[in-house]
Scaffold this motif. Sequence first.
Motif, PDB file in Angstrom:
ATOM      1  N   LYS A 107      21.970  70.253 -71.743  1.00  0.00           N
ATOM      2  CA  LYS A 107      22.007  69.761 -72.122  1.00  0.00           C
ATOM      3  C   LYS A 107      23.438  69.691 -71.017  1.00  0.00           C
ATOM      4  N   PRO A 108      23.007  69.421 -69.568  1.00  0.00           N
ATOM      5  CA  PRO A 108      24.125  69.545 -67.938  1.00  0.00           C
ATOM      6  C   PRO A 108      25.243  68.547 -68.284  1.00  0.00           C
ATOM      7  N   ALA A 109      26.569  68.914 -68.297  1.00  0.00           N
ATOM      8  CA  ALA A 109      27.317  68.439 -68.045  1.00  0.00           C
ATOM      9  C   ALA A 109      28.761  68.505 -67.669  1.00  0.00           C
ATOM     10  N   ILE A 110      29.313  67.355 -66.765  1.00  0.00           N
ATOM     11  CA  ILE A 110      30.412  67.116 -65.571  1.00  0.00           C
ATOM     12  C   ILE A 110      31.872  67.344 -66.490  1.00  0.00           C
ATOM     13  N   VAL A 111      32.866  68.358 -66.551  1.00  0.00           N
ATOM     14  CA  VAL A 111      33.736  68.743 -66.518  1.00  0.00           C
ATOM     15  C   VAL A 111      34.788  68.002 -66.141  1.00  0.00           C
ATOM     16  N   LEU A 112      35.731  66.861 -65.795  1.00  0.00           N
ATOM     17  CA  LEU A 112      37.585  66.765 -65.151  1.00  0.00           C
ATOM     18  C   LEU A 112      38.514  66.212 -64.987  1.00  0.00           C
ATOM     19  N   ASP A 113      39.280  66.337 -64.508  1.00  0.00           N
ATOM     20  CA  ASP A 113      40.675  66.330 -64.562  1.00  0.00           C
ATOM     21  C   ASP A 113      40.273  64.946 -64.676  1.00  0.00           C
ATOM     22  N   ILE A 114      41.608  63.867 -64.706  1.00  0.00           N
ATOM     23  CA  ILE A 114      42.305  63.049 -64.700  1.00  0.00           C
ATOM     24  C   ILE A 114      42.735  62.273 -63.734  1.00  0.00           C
ATOM     25  N   THR A 134      31.918  60.659 -72.171  1.00  0.00           N
ATOM     26  CA  THR A 134      31.087  61.220 -72.915  1.00  0.00           C
ATOM     27  C   THR A 134      32.022  61.736 -73.972  1.00  0.00           C
ATOM     28  N   GLY A 135      33.050  62.281 -73.724  1.00  0.00           N
ATOM     29  CA  GLY A 135      34.348  62.888 -73.988  1.00  0.00           C
ATOM     30  C   GLY A 135      35.685  63.156 -73.737  1.00  0.00           C
ATOM     31  N   LEU A 136      36.561  62.328 -74.036  1.00  0.00           N
ATOM     32  CA  LEU A 136      38.135  62.631 -73.760  1.00  0.00           C
ATOM     33  C   LEU A 136      39.262  64.192 -74.605  1.00  0.00           C
ATOM     34  N   THR A 159      40.434  76.221 -70.193  1.00  0.00           N
ATOM     35  CA  THR A 159      39.590  76.346 -70.640  1.00  0.00           C
ATOM     36  C   THR A 159      39.407  76.737 -72.294  1.00  0.00           C
ATOM     37  N   ALA A 160      39.744  76.474 -72.870  1.00  0.00           N
ATOM     38  CA  ALA A 160      39.920  76.835 -74.424  1.00  0.00           C
ATOM     39  C   ALA A 160      38.940  75.321 -75.120  1.00  0.00           C
ATOM     40  N   LYS A 161      38.849  74.540 -74.593  1.00  0.00           N
ATOM     41  CA  LYS A 161      38.839  72.382 -74.403  1.00  0.00           C
ATOM     42  C   LYS A 161      36.655  72.469 -73.761  1.00  0.00           C
ATOM     43  N   ARG A 162      36.679  73.702 -72.603  1.00  0.00           N
ATOM     44  CA  ARG A 162      35.251  73.347 -72.016  1.00  0.00           C
ATOM     45  C   ARG A 162      34.654  74.444 -73.202  1.00  0.00           C
ATOM     46  N   ALA A 163      35.579  76.120 -72.964  1.00  0.00           N
ATOM     47  CA  ALA A 163      34.499  76.739 -74.279  1.00  0.00           C
ATOM     48  C   ALA A 163      34.036  75.572 -75.594  1.00  0.00           C
ATOM     49  N   GLU A 164      34.881  75.063 -76.060  1.00  0.00           N
ATOM     50  CA  GLU A 164      34.138  73.698 -76.549  1.00  0.00           C
ATOM     51  C   GLU A 164      33.752  73.233 -76.690  1.00  0.00           C
ATOM     52  N   ILE A 165      33.638  72.541 -75.953  1.00  0.00           N
ATOM     53  CA  ILE A 165      31.811  71.984 -75.291  1.00  0.00           C
ATOM     54  C   ILE A 165      30.638  72.752 -75.092  1.00  0.00           C
ATOM     55  N   ARG A 189      29.233  73.239 -78.054  1.00  0.00           N
ATOM     56  CA  ARG A 189      28.080  72.112 -78.780  1.00  0.00           C
ATOM     57  C   ARG A 189      26.811  71.731 -78.230  1.00  0.00           C
ATOM     58  N   GLY A 190      26.153  73.024 -77.447  1.00  0.00           N
ATOM     59  CA  GLY A 190      25.139  72.767 -77.027  1.00  0.00           C
ATOM     60  C   GLY A 190      25.359  72.143 -75.364  1.00  0.00           C
TER      61      GLY A 190
END
Length: 235
Positions: free
Chosen positions: A103-110, A173-175, A192-198, A201-202
């Motif tokens: 399940k690939p994901a991309i994380v972005l700042d806003i 997908t999530g905010l 960092t904690a939020k990326r670890a949380e993502i 989730r797999g």
Amino acid sequence: MRHPGIRTPRTPRPSRAAATAAAATAAAAVLALVPATTAQAAPAPQRAEAPAASTASAAWAPGGNAAILGIDYGTWQRDVATVIDGARPYVEQRLANAPAGQKPAIVLDIDNSSLETDFHYFWTFPTPAIAKVRDLVQYAHAHGAAIFFVTARPGIIQSLTQYNLKAVGYPVTGLYVRDLPDLFDEVSAYKTAKRAEIEARGYTIIANIGNKQSDLVGGHAERTFKLPDYDGKLS
């Protein structure tokens, strides 16, 4: 000199209709004397439209904090394009070769990473997307990537932020926003904690995009891509 008892006949006034007819006749006579070249030159005032176009362009010129700080919008766009143009081949190849079941994901700042926040006045809503970033994100989402936004914005504006992102074309997908307990953490630690949380989730975060080091440090991403902030001038 008028003599008493002798009335001088009054010249009758022309009726209103007669006066109007006379005026029309006179106007026609004047127009008939105007040279043809003069009559053809009449459309010339249409040239006044040019300043109106310039005024309209000026109305759409970027403003906001970046303008106050002297950050050129065109230069910023080119610097952003350099980073995203470098990221795109990696994202395309990484998604094309993603293992089955991953399940690939991309994380972005806003702010100034997904939206042109500092280049517009604060009352601009929705804030426009950074086109290059949005195009990459749309491609990634269409090819199987989940899209998460991790921002230092407070939770009180979560719904407005999510509306803004979707209104300008971002799949969401999530905010993640900063709730009250998060406000006491360093921004880098919170993100960092939020990326670890993502990841918990797999998801596998294949790319993390932001414009500050606090968006990117701490791991939990295969690759990071830093957009310009000009020594911290952009939020």
